[in-house]
Write a protein that holds these residues in place. Structure first.
Motif, mmCIF file in Angstrom:
data_model
loop_
_atom_site.group_PDB
_atom_site.id
_atom_site.type_symbol
_atom_site.label_atom_id
_atom_site.label_comp_id
_atom_site.label_asym_id
_atom_site.label_seq_id
_atom_site.Cartn_x
_atom_site.Cartn_y
_atom_site.Cartn_z
ATOM 1 N N TYR A 104 117.088 -114.163 -63.261
ATOM 2 C CA TYR A 104 117.827 -114.975 -64.212
ATOM 3 C C TYR A 104 119.210 -115.164 -63.629
ATOM 4 O O TYR A 104 119.761 -114.239 -63.056
ATOM 5 C CB TYR A 104 117.996 -114.231 -65.537
ATOM 6 C CG TYR A 104 116.790 -114.248 -66.436
ATOM 7 C CD1 TYR A 104 115.632 -113.591 -66.054
ATOM 8 C CD2 TYR A 104 116.824 -114.919 -67.649
ATOM 9 C CE1 TYR A 104 114.516 -113.591 -66.879
ATOM 10 C CE2 TYR A 104 115.712 -114.921 -68.482
ATOM 11 C CZ TYR A 104 114.560 -114.254 -68.091
ATOM 12 O OH TYR A 104 113.470 -114.254 -68.909
ATOM 13 N N PRO A 141 110.228 -114.955 -65.469
ATOM 14 C CA PRO A 141 110.525 -114.308 -66.741
ATOM 15 C C PRO A 141 110.547 -112.784 -66.621
ATOM 16 O O PRO A 141 109.768 -112.201 -65.879
ATOM 17 C CB PRO A 141 109.378 -114.747 -67.647
ATOM 18 C CG PRO A 141 108.721 -115.865 -66.950
ATOM 19 C CD PRO A 141 108.967 -115.686 -65.498
ATOM 20 N N SER A 191 111.168 -109.364 -69.438
ATOM 21 C CA SER A 191 111.251 -109.177 -70.884
ATOM 22 C C SER A 191 112.572 -108.544 -71.297
ATOM 23 O O SER A 191 113.238 -107.889 -70.495
ATOM 24 C CB SER A 191 110.065 -108.336 -71.364
ATOM 25 O OG SER A 191 110.036 -107.136 -70.656
ATOM 26 N N ASN A 236 115.072 -114.303 -74.702
ATOM 27 C CA ASN A 236 113.733 -114.618 -74.211
ATOM 28 C C ASN A 236 112.998 -115.665 -75.049
ATOM 29 O O ASN A 236 112.287 -116.495 -74.528
ATOM 30 C CB ASN A 236 112.888 -113.351 -74.129
ATOM 31 C CG ASN A 236 113.167 -112.622 -72.846
ATOM 32 O OD1 ASN A 236 114.325 -112.361 -72.564
ATOM 33 N ND2 ASN A 236 112.152 -112.369 -72.069
ATOM 34 N N ARG A 241 116.333 -119.661 -65.542
ATOM 35 C CA ARG A 241 115.363 -118.574 -65.396
ATOM 36 C C ARG A 241 114.429 -118.934 -64.248
ATOM 37 O O ARG A 241 113.905 -120.041 -64.191
ATOM 38 C CB ARG A 241 114.587 -118.461 -66.702
ATOM 39 C CG ARG A 241 113.362 -117.551 -66.646
ATOM 40 C CD ARG A 241 112.769 -117.341 -68.006
ATOM 41 N NE ARG A 241 112.048 -118.528 -68.459
ATOM 42 C CZ ARG A 241 111.351 -118.591 -69.600
ATOM 43 N NH1 ARG A 241 111.295 -117.555 -70.404
ATOM 44 N NH2 ARG A 241 110.726 -119.703 -69.945
#
Lengths: 414, 282
Positions: A274, A309, A311, A335, A306
């Motif tokens: 990110y 991904p 979490s 998210n 991003r």
């Protein structure tokens, strides 16, 4: 009889040649052969093709035994280069440094940790890499283990450790180093806060009891002012001030031209999952600025990209004062905010009538709580807030604190 | 109890190191031991048969190359060929893994080069122990085989330690050159495996010197072959076991020793010259 000078630095300079692909590049054998041939045949161009960069220029200073020196400077000022030269990792281009006693440098924690080895094996390996003898490690082993709080997993390969455990173990070995001179780069900025505090406390205690000499680099001015008794301010490879910390911190913030902007654009690198692409500081009319009236809202527009991904990602914004003491933090999980795209634009609005007239810094960070920092831009801009006629106006020059406390209630009771 | 604490004074300057600082190396003995142990512990971690690999790897080569040797050189019996090729392959395994490990010792430890100071020569030095342990295991099994096939070795066996030291000195010097240049030039990583493969065929690992000497090839190639230290080292190893030194000529043997020492000296000098610039290039 030994002198009371622990480190003496004389005329230290470090030059890099930019054509040599410093940092990123490996040269190819063929490539350099060709260049060599070219140079032989066209000798006149040789000097023009090289671009020189002086990371450090003519540094002179002395460190007394028992001093704790904070090295301060913006990115690219030459702090890391200086530490690397002092740690004998890179060679100076000219000049000379003499020091007495055993020197240990901590440019990162866990240097040489091997994932396949157990915690116990890594303590011995890492300890000896940092310069401890077998006897020293033997005698401090139990202390290190107890400090790290990973007793249970001592015989597990460290690759199975959680990142928190890994860092704690690495830290513990480092915190038990006992050299005459200790050089610490920003390594203390990892790990969870409670543990960081414990480690710093441990180092502080040993430095104050044994009169250890310490050189410390950090972006955290608060940490430096708490830990060090003197400072050296570097700018573009030169020392521009040394001595008392207070004056240096003032100069550091005062001469700061890089922080004049109100818009920050960052290139993203492939390894970041990110990243923050752009940060803008806006007023209510959406104009870029860094000066605000006390009764004006401050807007931070943050664009995030991003790539893969992860979490539990949070965006945090926090404000610090001139001494780098954090005033407040605000954060938001992101998210679920991306939708179908990989970019996200957030806007944070700080209410008007919140901060008093003063100068503030803010930091924007993307992180997974207690696990990792994905991207971070520290102490970005000096936001100046001027008083546009508040109740405090008449007390100009008196420290009224940082916040207007509008929520506070006064009542008359009978 | 020490009455005086010895205060060590260190000077950092831009000058190149030209000489090995044995005193300093010695003071880092503990680190040397731990780095060596690390390599030993890590090599066969998470493998199913662990140190069994140090027998299994040469075994496969022995089987393949004794078969090949039988096809190429029909002058020896199968048993004879098998035991000679075994000796060659096991010793080659030691020398070639030592060269390869030494040459990778710096590029595999880049974080140690850029984050902490110690005499960096410890890295290539410490990578050799694991090769020696591998060799010790496969060689002891080989010796059992040797007793079964040939009985006791000749008196020349007493020279074995000297030959091993000679071989390791060559491997270290040769590998160190590649290790040092690989920091700046990554090409080296591709050249060396190829070179080792080539050397496997032009040294008496499985094709004997006698066979090579009888080939119809120009004389100068044979001379080059003979002054190759690896040829002399492998033949010396076989001499220790079997008592006969194939194609032995004193002048070639001395030249090969000279080449070995020169390589070692040159590599160490080259290493010391650039040791302090590693962090600038990684």
């Amino acid at each position: 009889m030994t002198s009371d000078i622990a480190i003496k630095v004389e005329n230290i300079s470090k030059r890099y040649q930019l054509t040599q692909n410093i940092g990123g590049g490996y040269d190819s054998l063929l490539g350099s052969t060709f260049r060599g041939l070219k140079r032989t045949f066209s000798a006149k161009n040789a000097s023009q093709q090289k671009e020189e960069f002086w990371a450090l220029q003519d540094l002179n200073f002395e460190v007394k035994r028992g001093d704790r020196i904070g090295i301060i400077g913006h990115n690219g000022a030459g702090k890391s280069t200086l530490l690397k030269i002092l740690s004998r990792i890179v060679k100076p281009s000219s000049g000379r440094i003499t020091y007495e006693g055993r020197l240990a440098s901590l440019l990162e924690v866990g240097t040489g940790f091997h994932g396949d080895l157990t915690g116990r094996e890594n303590i011995y390996l890492n300890g000896s890499i940092l310069g401890m003898t077998k006897q020293e490690i033997d005698s401090k082993f139990d202390e290190i283990v107890a400090f790290s709080e990973v007793e249970q997993f001592l015989d597990t390969p460290v690759k199975r450790y959680s990142s928190g455990m890994y860092v704690r173990l690495a830290f513990s070995v480092a915190a038990h180093l006992d050299p005459d001179i200790l050089i610490v780069d920003e390594v203390l900025a990892v790990g969870d806060a409670a543990f960081q505090k414990k480690s710093i406390g441990k180092m502080e205690a040993s430095s104050q009891n044994d009169g250890k000499t310490i050189l410390f680099v950090s972006h955290n001015i608060g940490q430096i002012s708490a830990f060090c008794n003197k400072g050296i301010l570097l700018k573009q490879g030169r020392i521009i001030q040394e001595g008392a910390l207070g004056g240096i911190i003032n100069t550091y913030f005062g001469t700061d031209t890089a922080k004049e902007k109100a818009e920050f654009i960052y290139e993203h690198t492939a390894e970041k999952t990110y990243c923050i692409e752009r940060i803008r500081v806006l007023n209510t009319q959406n104009v870029l600025t860094k000066n605000f009236a006390h009764n004006e809202s401050i807007r931070l527009a943050i664009d995030i990209k991003r790539q893969r991904p992860v979490s539990d990602v949070l965006v945090s914004v926090f404000f610090n004062d001139m001494l780098d003491k954090r005033l407040f933090t605000t954060q938001i999980p992101i998210n679920d905010k991306f939708g179908n795209t990989d970019s996200l634009s957030l806007q944070l609005t700080l209410p008007s009538h919140l901060l008093t007239a003063n100068t503030y810094f803010f930091t924007v960070a993307l992180h997974v709580p207690n696990v990792q920092v994905l991207d971070e831009h520290r102490n970005l801009s000096t936001l100046s807030i001027f008083d546009n006629g508040s109740d405090y106006y008449k007390y100009q020059g008196i420290d009224m604190g940082y916040f207007f406390m509008d929520q506070a209630q006064w009542e008359v009771k009978h | 109890m020490y009455l005086y604490t010895l205060v060590m004074k260190t000077v950092i300057s831009s000058e190149d190191k030209t000489r090995l600082d044995f005193k300093e190396l010695k003071s880092y003995g503990g680190l040397f031991k731990n780095l060596s142990l690390r390599d030993v512990m890590v090599r066969y971690k998470q493998t199913w048969i662990g140190f069994g690999w140090s027998i299994f790897r040469p075994l496969i080569n022995i089987i393949i190359f004794s078969g090949l040797a039988l096809l190429v050189d029909k002058s020896k019996s199968a048993g004879e060929q098998f035991i000679t090729v075994s000796a060659g392959v096991i010793f080659w395994q030691l020398i070639s893994t030592a060269i390869a490990d030494v040459s990778n010792a710096l590029s595999n430890n880049t974080n140690l080069l850029t984050k902490v100071y110690f005499p960096k020569l410890l890295l290539p030095l410490s990578s050799i122990l694991v090769c020696i342990i591998d060799f010790a295991i496969s060689f002891s099994l080989f010796l059992i085989l040797f007793f079964v096939f040939k009985g006791l070795p000749t008196w020349t066996f007493l020279f074995m330690p000297l030959v091993l030291i000679y071989g390791l000195l060559f491997a270290f010097g040769f590998g160190l050159f590649f290790a040092t240049s690989s920091v700046k030039y990554r090409d080296v990583k591709f050249i060396l495996p190829f070179l080792l493969q080539l050397l496997f065929y032009v040294t008496p690992v499985f094709i004997s010197t006698t066979y090579f000497m009888n080939l119809a090839i120009p004389e100068f190639i044979k001379t080059i072959y003979q002054i190759n230290p690896l040829v002399q080292i492998i033949n010396a190893f076989k001499w220790c076991l079997f008592g006969s030194f194939e194609g032995f000529q004193l002048n070639y043997f001395l030249i090969s020793i000279a080449i070995t020492l020169l390589t070692l000296w040159g590599s160490v000098r080259y290493f010391l010259k650039v040791e302090n610039t590693f962090a600038d290039f990684i």
